[in-house]
Design a protein around this motif. Structure first.
Motif, PDB file in Angstrom:
ATOM      1  N   LEU A  10      -8.853   0.425   7.888  1.00  0.00           N
ATOM      2  CA  LEU A  10      -9.246   0.414   6.799  1.00  0.00           C
ATOM      3  C   LEU A  10      -9.229   1.310   5.871  1.00  0.00           C
ATOM      4  CD1 LEU A  10     -11.420  -2.197   6.087  1.00  0.00           C
ATOM      5  CD2 LEU A  10      -9.542  -2.273   5.134  1.00  0.00           C
ATOM      6  N   ASN A  11      -9.981   2.592   6.306  1.00  0.00           N
ATOM      7  CA  ASN A  11     -10.213   3.599   5.936  1.00  0.00           C
ATOM      8  C   ASN A  11      -8.549   4.305   5.413  1.00  0.00           C
ATOM      9  OD1 ASN A  11     -12.402   3.904   5.265  1.00  0.00           O
ATOM     10  ND2 ASN A  11     -13.429   5.035   6.339  1.00  0.00           N
ATOM     11  N   GLU A  12      -7.607   4.574   6.855  1.00  0.00           N
ATOM     12  CA  GLU A  12      -6.361   4.763   6.632  1.00  0.00           C
ATOM     13  C   GLU A  12      -5.472   4.824   5.577  1.00  0.00           C
ATOM     14  OE1 GLU A  12      -4.405   7.470   7.071  1.00  0.00           O
ATOM     15  OE2 GLU A  12      -2.614   6.489   7.242  1.00  0.00           O
ATOM     16  N   ILE A  13      -5.386   2.847   5.680  1.00  0.00           N
ATOM     17  CA  ILE A  13      -5.023   2.000   5.359  1.00  0.00           C
ATOM     18  C   ILE A  13      -5.654   2.334   3.006  1.00  0.00           C
ATOM     19  CG2 ILE A  13      -4.557  -0.714   3.676  1.00  0.00           C
ATOM     20  CD1 ILE A  13      -4.928  -1.845   6.777  1.00  0.00           C
ATOM     21  N   GLN A  15      -6.794   5.441   1.771  1.00  0.00           N
ATOM     22  CA  GLN A  15      -6.092   6.508   1.630  1.00  0.00           C
ATOM     23  C   GLN A  15      -4.825   6.419   1.825  1.00  0.00           C
ATOM     24  OE1 GLN A  15      -7.765   9.163   5.128  1.00  0.00           O
ATOM     25  NE2 GLN A  15      -9.265   8.424   4.935  1.00  0.00           N
ATOM     26  N   CYS A  16      -4.085   6.147   2.781  1.00  0.00           N
ATOM     27  CA  CYS A  16      -2.882   5.763   2.430  1.00  0.00           C
ATOM     28  C   CYS A  16      -1.449   5.396   1.422  1.00  0.00           C
ATOM     29  CB  CYS A  16      -1.507   5.770   3.766  1.00  0.00           C
ATOM     30  SG  CYS A  16       0.013   4.848   3.226  1.00  0.00           S
ATOM     31  N   ALA A  17      -3.184   4.550   1.019  1.00  0.00           N
ATOM     32  CA  ALA A  17      -2.173   3.392  -0.856  1.00  0.00           C
ATOM     33  C   ALA A  17      -2.443   4.630  -1.123  1.00  0.00           C
ATOM     34  CB  ALA A  17      -3.488   2.220  -0.809  1.00  0.00           C
ATOM     35  N   GLN A  18      -3.588   5.482  -1.367  1.00  0.00           N
ATOM     36  CA  GLN A  18      -3.413   6.553  -2.319  1.00  0.00           C
ATOM     37  C   GLN A  18      -3.061   7.443  -2.869  1.00  0.00           C
ATOM     38  OE1 GLN A  18      -5.943   6.023  -4.948  1.00  0.00           O
ATOM     39  NE2 GLN A  18      -5.078   8.056  -6.104  1.00  0.00           N
ATOM     40  N   SER A  19      -1.996   7.869  -1.612  1.00  0.00           N
ATOM     41  CA  SER A  19      -1.576   8.835  -1.338  1.00  0.00           C
ATOM     42  C   SER A  19       0.480   8.282  -1.718  1.00  0.00           C
ATOM     43  CB  SER A  19      -1.328   9.323   0.145  1.00  0.00           C
ATOM     44  OG  SER A  19      -1.978   9.956   0.456  1.00  0.00           O
ATOM     45  N   VAL A  20       0.784   7.125  -1.323  1.00  0.00           N
ATOM     46  CA  VAL A  20       1.364   6.193  -2.028  1.00  0.00           C
ATOM     47  C   VAL A  20       2.174   6.288  -3.888  1.00  0.00           C
ATOM     48  CG1 VAL A  20       2.656   4.398  -2.258  1.00  0.00           C
ATOM     49  CG2 VAL A  20       2.387   5.640   0.123  1.00  0.00           C
ATOM     50  N   LYS A  21       0.311   5.062  -3.753  1.00  0.00           N
ATOM     51  CA  LYS A  21       0.465   5.625  -5.239  1.00  0.00           C
ATOM     52  C   LYS A  21       0.667   6.828  -6.182  1.00  0.00           C
ATOM     53  CE  LYS A  21      -2.453   3.182  -8.723  1.00  0.00           C
ATOM     54  NZ  LYS A  21      -3.475   2.014  -9.163  1.00  0.00           N
ATOM     55  N   GLU A  22       0.115   8.109  -5.283  1.00  0.00           N
ATOM     56  CA  GLU A  22       0.279   9.762  -6.104  1.00  0.00           C
ATOM     57  C   GLU A  22       1.636   9.640  -6.453  1.00  0.00           C
ATOM     58  OE1 GLU A  22      -2.119  11.851  -4.355  1.00  0.00           O
ATOM     59  OE2 GLU A  22      -3.932  10.973  -5.682  1.00  0.00           O
ATOM     60  N   CYS A  23       2.578   9.536  -5.649  1.00  0.00           N
ATOM     61  CA  CYS A  23       4.256   9.787  -5.426  1.00  0.00           C
ATOM     62  C   CYS A  23       4.846   9.023  -5.907  1.00  0.00           C
ATOM     63  CB  CYS A  23       4.192  10.205  -3.930  1.00  0.00           C
ATOM     64  SG  CYS A  23       4.965   9.300  -2.788  1.00  0.00           S
ATOM     65  N   ILE A  24       4.743   7.960  -6.432  1.00  0.00           N
ATOM     66  CA  ILE A  24       5.228   7.417  -7.098  1.00  0.00           C
ATOM     67  C   ILE A  24       5.920   7.709  -8.733  1.00  0.00           C
ATOM     68  CG2 ILE A  24       6.116   4.380  -7.597  1.00  0.00           C
ATOM     69  CD1 ILE A  24       4.179   3.544  -5.756  1.00  0.00           C
ATOM     70  N   LEU A  25       7.370   7.896  -9.033  1.00  0.00           N
ATOM     71  CA  LEU A  25       7.587   8.042 -10.213  1.00  0.00           C
ATOM     72  C   LEU A  25       7.291   6.720 -10.728  1.00  0.00           C
ATOM     73  CD1 LEU A  25       9.950  10.679  -9.235  1.00  0.00           C
ATOM     74  CD2 LEU A  25       7.554  10.832  -9.700  1.00  0.00           C
ATOM     75  N   ASP A  26       6.998   6.964 -12.689  1.00  0.00           N
ATOM     76  CA  ASP A  26       7.726   5.839 -13.343  1.00  0.00           C
ATOM     77  C   ASP A  26       8.987   6.769 -14.313  1.00  0.00           C
ATOM     78  OD1 ASP A  26       5.840   4.121 -13.393  1.00  0.00           O
ATOM     79  OD2 ASP A  26       4.385   5.282 -14.391  1.00  0.00           O
ATOM     80  N   VAL A  27      10.212   5.809 -14.258  1.00  0.00           N
ATOM     81  CA  VAL A  27      10.584   5.988 -15.469  1.00  0.00           C
ATOM     82  C   VAL A  27      11.553   5.317 -15.771  1.00  0.00           C
ATOM     83  CG1 VAL A  27      13.511   6.496 -14.877  1.00  0.00           C
ATOM     84  CG2 VAL A  27      11.960   6.806 -12.996  1.00  0.00           C
ATOM     85  N   ASN A  46       9.264  11.521   2.018  1.00  0.00           N
ATOM     86  CA  ASN A  46       8.649  11.409   2.557  1.00  0.00           C
ATOM     87  C   ASN A  46       8.634  11.069   4.469  1.00  0.00           C
ATOM     88  OD1 ASN A  46       6.412  12.571   3.418  1.00  0.00           O
ATOM     89  ND2 ASN A  46       5.005  12.796   1.807  1.00  0.00           N
ATOM     90  N   PRO A  47       8.919  11.844   5.231  1.00  0.00           N
ATOM     91  CA  PRO A  47       8.631  10.948   6.937  1.00  0.00           C
ATOM     92  C   PRO A  47       7.051  10.458   7.177  1.00  0.00           C
ATOM     93  CG  PRO A  47       9.563  12.967   6.891  1.00  0.00           C
ATOM     94  CD  PRO A  47       9.930  12.861   5.325  1.00  0.00           C
ATOM     95  N   ASP A  48       6.414  11.334   6.640  1.00  0.00           N
ATOM     96  CA  ASP A  48       5.006  11.413   7.299  1.00  0.00           C
ATOM     97  C   ASP A  48       3.731  10.452   6.569  1.00  0.00           C
ATOM     98  OD1 ASP A  48       2.838  11.955   8.507  1.00  0.00           O
ATOM     99  OD2 ASP A  48       1.967  12.717   6.152  1.00  0.00           O
ATOM    100  N   LEU A  49       4.622  10.105   5.535  1.00  0.00           N
ATOM    101  CA  LEU A  49       3.496   9.306   4.281  1.00  0.00           C
ATOM    102  C   LEU A  49       4.936   8.022   4.867  1.00  0.00           C
ATOM    103  CD1 LEU A  49       1.869   8.494   2.626  1.00  0.00           C
ATOM    104  CD2 LEU A  49       3.285   9.042   0.452  1.00  0.00           C
ATOM    105  N   SER A  50       5.876   8.063   4.827  1.00  0.00           N
ATOM    106  CA  SER A  50       6.430   6.555   4.673  1.00  0.00           C
ATOM    107  C   SER A  50       6.749   6.002   6.089  1.00  0.00           C
ATOM    108  CB  SER A  50       8.028   7.347   5.442  1.00  0.00           C
ATOM    109  OG  SER A  50       8.680   7.053   3.599  1.00  0.00           O
ATOM    110  N   GLY A  51       5.609   6.784   7.157  1.00  0.00           N
ATOM    111  CA  GLY A  51       5.557   6.219   8.913  1.00  0.00           C
ATOM    112  C   GLY A  51       4.635   5.418   8.728  1.00  0.00           C
ATOM    113  N   ARG A  52       3.209   6.576   7.655  1.00  0.00           N
ATOM    114  CA  ARG A  52       1.846   5.737   7.539  1.00  0.00           C
ATOM    115  C   ARG A  52       2.638   4.540   7.016  1.00  0.00           C
ATOM    116  NH1 ARG A  52      -0.950  10.437   4.618  1.00  0.00           N
ATOM    117  NH2 ARG A  52      -3.114   8.378   4.198  1.00  0.00           N
ATOM    118  N   ALA A  53       2.808   4.397   5.752  1.00  0.00           N
ATOM    119  CA  ALA A  53       3.028   3.618   5.317  1.00  0.00           C
ATOM    120  C   ALA A  53       3.343   1.816   6.281  1.00  0.00           C
ATOM    121  CB  ALA A  53       2.974   3.458   3.474  1.00  0.00           C
ATOM    122  N   ILE A  54       3.844   2.326   6.445  1.00  0.00           N
ATOM    123  CA  ILE A  54       4.506   1.201   7.303  1.00  0.00           C
ATOM    124  C   ILE A  54       3.975   1.291   7.896  1.00  0.00           C
ATOM    125  CG2 ILE A  54       6.318   0.103   9.173  1.00  0.00           C
ATOM    126  CD1 ILE A  54       8.848   2.828   7.373  1.00  0.00           C
TER     127      ILE A  54
END
Ligand code: AMP
Length: 194
Positions: A10-13, A15-27, A46-54
């Motif tokens: 749960l904590n990993e999910i 933390q991962c969600a927060q990192s994903v949120k921070e890297c998404i760009l608004d256009v 980002n292979p590390d973050l993509s792997g964690r998000a999957i």
């Protein structure tokens, strides 16, 4: 000890969600004026973050919907994590594509988008009757695309376990009139934006 172990995913999910949120760009104003496009390019890059998000999405689906028999990915950005999740469960991946891309006998559904209209197609024998199917896409906006994909799954005689998205634009209220029970479990997003 057991409680700590149970909380780790749960904590990993979270933390991962927060990192994903921070890297998404608004256009702004893409692809048309008035639309704020969520650019997931930095996540794919980002292979590390993509792997964690999957992995986070695999865990969320397993806990809330169970392991599916098949993953449907919606063209085109639903293919990216959709195939990865299917491989993680060792189940078939089925692409739902825009018209003119798939050969053979097809089923088709038309639907409205946040911007414009669209159609999705699948090959008639790609999903077997009775299969438990997860539908995956990158963004949940008005929900029209997901609802259309679910219609197509049902027309194959399959059972829907639910949908998963990398991000949801909650301000668009796409989960109103959600066609499955328990929207909190059947309409899953790793990241939420207003
Ligand atoms: P909808 O049918 O309105 O839920 O729209 C979902 C589909 O449109 C997904 O396949 C997304 O890739 C795309 N989409 C809609 N709105 C956005 C947005 N603001 N940013 C990025 N993609 C979007």
């Amino acid at each position: 000890m057991k409680m700590i172990l149970n909380q780790e995913p749960l904590n990993e999910i979270a933390q991962c969600a927060q990192s994903v949120k921070e890297c998404i760009l608004d256009v702004e104003d893409f692809p048309i004026s008035g639309v704020a496009f969520k650019d997931l390019g930095p996540l794919w890059a980002n292979p590390d973050l993509s792997g964690r998000a999957i992995e986070a999405m695999v865990q969320m689906v397993e806990v809330n919907q169970g392991v599916p028999d098949c993953v449907v990915g919606i063209e085109s950005r639903g293919f990216i994590f959709g195939l990865a999740m299917a491989q993680r469960w060792n189940v078939p991946f089925v692409p739902f594509r825009k018209p003119g891309k798939l050969p053979g006998e097809l089923k088709r559904v038309a639907y409205a988008l946040e911007y414009g209209t669209a159609e999705l197609e699948c090959q008639v024998n790609s999903i077997q009757a009775g299969m438990r199917v997860l539908v995956h896409d990158d963004v949940f906006a008005t929900g029209g695309t997901a609802r259309a994909a679910m219609q197509l799954v049902k027309s194959c005689g399959a059972e829907l376990t639910g949908c998963s998205f990398i991000l949801s634009l909650d301000g668009l209220n796409g989960s109103q009139n959600w066609p499955l029970p328990a929207a909190d479990k059947t309409c899953l997003s790793l990241v939420h934006f207003e």
